[in-house]
Enzyme design. Structure first.
Site, PDB file in Angstrom:
ATOM      1  N   VAL A  62       9.475   2.594  -8.704  1.00 51.75           N
ATOM      2  CA  VAL A  62       9.600   2.213  -7.145  1.00 51.75           C
ATOM      3  C   VAL A  62      10.280   1.194  -6.285  1.00 51.75           C
ATOM      4  O   VAL A  62      10.953   1.969  -5.262  1.00 51.75           O
ATOM      5  CB  VAL A  62       8.612   2.803  -6.435  1.00 51.75           C
ATOM      6  CG1 VAL A  62       7.775   3.529  -6.705  1.00 51.75           C
ATOM      7  CG2 VAL A  62       7.390   1.774  -6.161  1.00 51.75           C
ATOM      8  N   SER A 140      -4.587   0.799   3.659  1.00 53.36           N
ATOM      9  CA  SER A 140      -5.801   0.096   3.402  1.00 53.36           C
ATOM     10  C   SER A 140      -5.831  -0.475   4.557  1.00 53.36           C
ATOM     11  O   SER A 140      -6.374  -0.292   5.432  1.00 53.36           O
ATOM     12  CB  SER A 140      -5.418  -0.913   2.936  1.00 53.36           C
ATOM     13  OG  SER A 140      -6.462  -2.226   2.638  1.00 53.36           O
ATOM     14  N   TYR A 153       0.592  -8.304   1.962  1.00 50.62           N
ATOM     15  CA  TYR A 153      -0.284  -6.934   1.556  1.00 50.62           C
ATOM     16  C   TYR A 153      -0.478  -6.532   2.986  1.00 50.62           C
ATOM     17  O   TYR A 153      -0.444  -4.800   3.624  1.00 50.62           O
ATOM     18  CB  TYR A 153      -1.348  -6.919   1.226  1.00 50.62           C
ATOM     19  CG  TYR A 153      -1.750  -6.128   0.438  1.00 50.62           C
ATOM     20  CD1 TYR A 153      -1.822  -5.277  -0.453  1.00 50.62           C
ATOM     21  CD2 TYR A 153      -3.026  -5.792   1.347  1.00 50.62           C
ATOM     22  CE1 TYR A 153      -2.365  -4.212  -1.096  1.00 50.62           C
ATOM     23  CE2 TYR A 153      -3.763  -4.638   1.052  1.00 50.62           C
ATOM     24  CZ  TYR A 153      -3.068  -3.682  -0.344  1.00 50.62           C
ATOM     25  OH  TYR A 153      -4.218  -2.657  -1.202  1.00 50.62           O
ATOM     26  N   ALA A 154      -1.059  -7.173   4.087  1.00 48.74           N
ATOM     27  CA  ALA A 154      -1.104  -6.334   5.457  1.00 48.74           C
ATOM     28  C   ALA A 154      -0.064  -6.073   6.242  1.00 48.74           C
ATOM     29  O   ALA A 154      -0.162  -5.316   6.491  1.00 48.74           O
ATOM     30  CB  ALA A 154      -1.949  -7.304   6.442  1.00 48.74           C
ATOM     31  N   LYS A 157       0.810  -2.710   4.813  1.00 46.68           N
ATOM     32  CA  LYS A 157      -0.034  -1.971   4.633  1.00 46.68           C
ATOM     33  C   LYS A 157      -0.183  -1.690   6.167  1.00 46.68           C
ATOM     34  O   LYS A 157      -0.561  -0.122   6.852  1.00 46.68           O
ATOM     35  CB  LYS A 157      -1.132  -2.038   3.768  1.00 46.68           C
ATOM     36  CG  LYS A 157      -1.707  -1.987   3.068  1.00 46.68           C
ATOM     37  CD  LYS A 157      -1.131  -1.179   2.162  1.00 46.68           C
ATOM     38  CE  LYS A 157      -0.916  -0.538   0.330  1.00 46.68           C
ATOM     39  NZ  LYS A 157      -0.543   0.259  -0.209  1.00 46.68           N
ATOM     40  N   ILE A 186     -11.812  -0.448  -2.890  1.00 45.83           N
ATOM     41  CA  ILE A 186     -12.538   0.477  -4.351  1.00 45.83           C
ATOM     42  C   ILE A 186     -11.816  -0.045  -5.668  1.00 45.83           C
ATOM     43  O   ILE A 186     -11.947  -1.017  -5.927  1.00 45.83           O
ATOM     44  CB  ILE A 186     -11.184   1.407  -4.275  1.00 45.83           C
ATOM     45  CG1 ILE A 186     -10.919   2.146  -2.625  1.00 45.83           C
ATOM     46  CG2 ILE A 186     -11.473   2.619  -5.356  1.00 45.83           C
ATOM     47  CD1 ILE A 186     -12.245   2.585  -2.311  1.00 45.83           C
TER      48      ILE A 186
END
Ligand code: CAA
Ligand code: NAI
Length: 246
Positions: A62, A140, A153-154, A157, A186
């Protein structure tokens, strides 16, 4: 779920984890699935087809604009239309900020943010032409509240929430809906990378539901938001997290 039968859905990151569970849930709803991943997605294809709908695997990174375009072209060649685009592919490269490398920053931005841009940009001309479609993104709990060791990552997201809301404002008039699912923790390969002690002593103890979520519980949220039951829901962020954001 109303309105998913015979729909065509592209799901990125559908070789495993939440993406695979989502592919199987959409098959149960009667939808045909494009399994888009750079890992081998043929097992997902077989499991979808065992449920009675059609599926095709497309190898896609992607982060590459040309791959995203080829993915949509393949979907149109095989199925003739795309009704739903689910931007699910994502990665982590965790480190405390003082140790985070530029490589770890760039890699996570590339997949989780630029990847969502590439895949959505690739599918939009078709959806705009049809004046119809649903685009879903994956944030998230970390995109809403931040997290130790997840600067990169934060940022992504949190970013996809802004992208999703902006697209909803731009294109609600074109019959396209854009919504975001914000999972909690998860039980997939992604969470298995968390040091066991941190997971047990710092994370699970703070989840009111006192357990990790299951991929199928996120798949259900994607199916609902893609369905006609959600046809007036646009620009929303749906937390599916066992109350860990409270
Ligand atoms: N929450 C709370 N405390 C955490 C934490 C977290 N997520 N991560 C680390 N800590 C704590 C550790 O327990 C440790 O505490 P003590 O000093 O009291 O022992 C302290 O922070 C330092 O941690 P480490 O000793 O492990 O430091 P390190 O530099 O070796 O490693 C790290 C840092 C890479 C961030 C590692 O701790 C780690 O991987 N933590 C987990 C990060 C995390 O939560 N990632 C989520 C991945 S799943 C995901 O991202 C999906 C999603 O959307 C929810
Ligand atoms: P996973 O690691 O089990 O699966 C991710 C999939 O994405 C893999 O099949 C991988 O091959 C694919 N992928 C990675 N980079 C890619 C790329 N460049 N191009 C194409 N495919 C690529 O992860 P999981 O847990 O299923 O996560 C799915 C999404 O849900 C991610 O966006 C993740 O950030 C998000 N999420 C996950 C949570 C969790 O606790 N597991 C919580 C909140 C959000």
């Amino acid at each position: 779920m109303r309105g998913l039968k015979d729909k065509v859905v592209i799901i990125t990151g559908a070789a495993g984890g939440i993406g695979k569970a989502t592919a199987l849930r959409f098959a149960e709803e009667g939808a045909n699935v494009v399994v888009a991943d750079f890992a081998d997605g043929t097992a997902t294809v077989q499991e979808v087809e065992a449920k009675g709908t059609k599926a095709v695997y497309v190898k896609v990174d992607v982060t590459k604009e040309e791959d995203a375009k080829a993915m949509v072209a393949k979907a149109l060649e095989v199925f003739g239309k795309v009704d739903v685009m689910i931007n699910n592919a994502g990665i982590t490269k965790d480190a405390m900020m003082k140790k985070m490398t530029k490589e770890a920053w760039d890699a996570v931005i590339g997949v989780n943010l630029t990847g969502v841009f590439n895949c959505t940009a690739a599918v939009l001309p078709h959806m705009l032409e049809r004046q119809s479609g649903v685009v879903l993104t994956t944030s998230s709990v970390v995109g809403l509240y931040g997290n130790l060791g997840q600067t990169n990552y934060a940022a992504t997201k949190w970013g996809v929430i802004g992208m999703t809301k902006s697209w909803a404002k731009e294109m609600a008039k074109n019959g396209i809906r854009f919504n975001c699912v914000a999972p909690g923790f998860i039980g997939t390969e992604m969470v298995k990378k968390i040091p066991e002690q941190v997971l047990n002593e710092k994370i699970i103890v703070k989840i009111p539901a006192a357990r990790l979520g299951e991929p199928e519980e996120i798949a259900a949220a994607f199916a609902f938001l893609a369905s006609d039951d959600a046809k007036y829901i646009n620009g929303a962020v749906l937390s599916v997290d066992g109350a860990c954001t409270l």
